[in-house]
Enzyme design. Sequence first.
Site, PDB file in Angstrom:
ATOM      1  CG  ASP A   1      -1.890  -1.163   1.206  1.00 40.62           C
ATOM      2  OD1 ASP A   1      -2.117  -1.729   0.118  1.00 40.62           O
ATOM      3  OD2 ASP A   1      -2.409  -1.506   2.280  1.00 40.62           O
ATOM      4  CG  ASP A  57       2.666   7.776  -5.727  1.00 37.66           C
ATOM      5  OD1 ASP A  57       3.464   7.198  -4.957  1.00 37.66           O
ATOM      6  OD2 ASP A  57       2.719   7.648  -6.966  1.00 37.66           O
TER       7      ASP A  57
END
Lengths: 128, 128
Positions: free
Chosen positions: B98, B101
């Site tokens: 996971d 960004d």
Amino acid sequence: MVEQSTVNATIDAYMAAYSAADRAAWLACFADDAWIEDPVGTPRREGLDAIAAFWDETHGLSDSVELRPLGLRVVIGHEATFTMQARPSMGGQTYALDIIDHMTFDEAGRIRTMRAFFDPSTLRPAGD
Amino acid sequence: MVEQSTVNATIDAYMAAYSAADRAAWLACFADDAWIEDPVGTPRREGLDAIAAFWDETHGLSDSVELRPLGLRVVIGHEATFTMQARPSMGGQTYALDIIDHMTFDEAGRIRTMRAFFDPSTLRPAGD
């Protein structure tokens, strides 16, 4: 280098204090020279007095606000980013707003900067 | 000011190209002077040549990698942050990681900076 556990403890305290409407405990999470940008794109509130004023402005908008983790938190060095849901209650109705927070921390684990990424237009009645 | 729809299209193209192992399409998402920090805490790769070298290094590590949205994306002005799951496959096994960004964009909607927040130790066999 600040310990990861110290940063995690600050984030936990920040969310718990906000949800408990504990202004003093929430402000104690910040370094003296901290700034916040909430939401991203609005002017920064620089210093504890400005951050306290932000608390007073926003807490007048609803009867209570719960901050609930949304499952993802990454702590790297003096930085963290994490997902959460703000759940303000107004007049018996609870709303939901999904947020990605980015924070940086000082050596003592206090918040130096906080930027809250969210789109106010996504505020909706809470489904759970 | 870049349009929100342009930024969203770049992020969609970036994820699709990465998942399709389309190196040229992926590189076309970046501005010429872009840099990436992936994961956060490692040295920045500055410029398209360095970013292309990063692609070559990381794509040799697995047979394929899918980038799957994890449900939260916020675009504000020239910035975006979003959740996703990288799903590399190696020897018939798919893993999950996971990621949050953070990106900034130029006026044309190309990526100027990208920072990937994740903890490599959270890589695990994919449960779905």
